[in-house]
Design an enzyme around this catalytic site. Structure first.
Site, PDB file in Angstrom:
ATOM      1  N   LEU A 108       1.073   7.341  -5.330  1.00 29.09           N
ATOM      2  CA  LEU A 108       1.342   5.902  -5.386  1.00 29.09           C
ATOM      3  C   LEU A 108       2.115   5.434  -4.149  1.00 29.09           C
ATOM      4  O   LEU A 108       2.883   4.490  -4.210  1.00 29.09           O
ATOM      5  CB  LEU A 108       2.119   5.546  -6.660  1.00 29.09           C
ATOM      6  CG  LEU A 108       1.380   5.812  -7.970  1.00 29.09           C
ATOM      7  CD1 LEU A 108       2.309   5.613  -9.150  1.00 29.09           C
ATOM      8  CD2 LEU A 108       0.158   4.916  -8.092  1.00 29.09           C
ATOM      9  N   ALA A 113       7.196   4.068   0.242  1.00 27.56           N
ATOM     10  CA  ALA A 113       8.324   3.464  -0.481  1.00 27.56           C
ATOM     11  C   ALA A 113       9.645   4.044   0.006  1.00 27.56           C
ATOM     12  O   ALA A 113      10.625   3.313   0.205  1.00 27.56           O
ATOM     13  CB  ALA A 113       8.166   3.670  -1.989  1.00 27.56           C
ATOM     14  N   ASP A 155      -0.134   0.669   2.542  1.00 22.71           N
ATOM     15  CA  ASP A 155       0.952   1.074   1.649  1.00 22.71           C
ATOM     16  C   ASP A 155       2.212   0.261   1.913  1.00 22.71           C
ATOM     17  O   ASP A 155       2.814  -0.305   1.007  1.00 22.71           O
ATOM     18  CB  ASP A 155       1.262   2.562   1.812  1.00 22.71           C
ATOM     19  CG  ASP A 155       0.064   3.445   1.504  1.00 22.71           C
ATOM     20  OD1 ASP A 155      -0.906   2.952   0.909  1.00 22.71           O
ATOM     21  OD2 ASP A 155       0.108   4.627   1.872  1.00 22.71           O
TER      22      ASP A 155
END
Length: 174
Positions: A108, A113, A155
């Site tokens: 993910l 992140a 992303d």
């Protein structure tokens, strides 16, 4: 320990176009309510001291010095954020912090992140204001040039530009 700041950097889901972004294609994606939490306090010097609740070991380095050789561990993401920011800004202050993901690693865009969380933390500690697209470019550059992952900007864009209940459409050619 009590930390002064908290940054949440969400994971993303890509329903259309995953791995097409670095081929200059059309992609869609959205951020979800799971992600990476980074709690930190700026240091009075350039020292960075990090721990992870996901990975073993401590990470220590100085933001005022040129990037060290990659060490092949989770600290390379923090060093990569420093590397990309130092290409544009003078960094004087490091951070003391702890990072934790809310889901198992992988799938993910957890690496994006993490990088965005570090970019935002170093920027905050050094009074650097970044626009969302600058965050995207810096985090993507850190991932490609320092960490060594060949990627586009999907992303990072979903994480930095995503809005609640929104779907991001990105034309990676422009």
């Amino acid at each position: 320990m009590e930390y002064q700041y908290h940054i949440f950097s969400p994971y993303r889901v890509c329903p259309l176009g995953a791995h097409v972004d670095h081929q200059h294609g059309l992609v869609t994606g959205f951020a979800i309510n799971k992600g990476v939490d980074l709690w930190f306090t700026p240091s009075n010097d350039g020292e960075v001291h990090l721990e992870s609740r996901t990975f073993e070991g401590l990470v220590n380095f100085n933001v005022t010095m040129a990037s060290q050789v990659k060490e092949g561990n989770w600290g390379d993401y923090a060093r990569g954020a420093k590397y990309a920011l130092r290409k544009r800004f003078v960094l004087r202050y490091g951070i003391d912090g702890v990072i934790q993901g809310s889901l198992p690693v992988g799938g993910l865009s957890s690496s994006a992140a993490v990088l965005i969380a570090y970019v935002m933390a170093f920027a905050k500690a050094n009074d650097i204001e970044l626009k969302p697209m600058e965050i995207v470019k810096i985090a993507s550059e850190a991932e490609r040039e320092y960490v060594g992952l060949n990627n586009g900007i999907l992303d990072q864009a979903c994480i930095a530009l995503g809005q609640k209940d929104g779907l991001l459409f990105l034309d990676c050619d422009t």
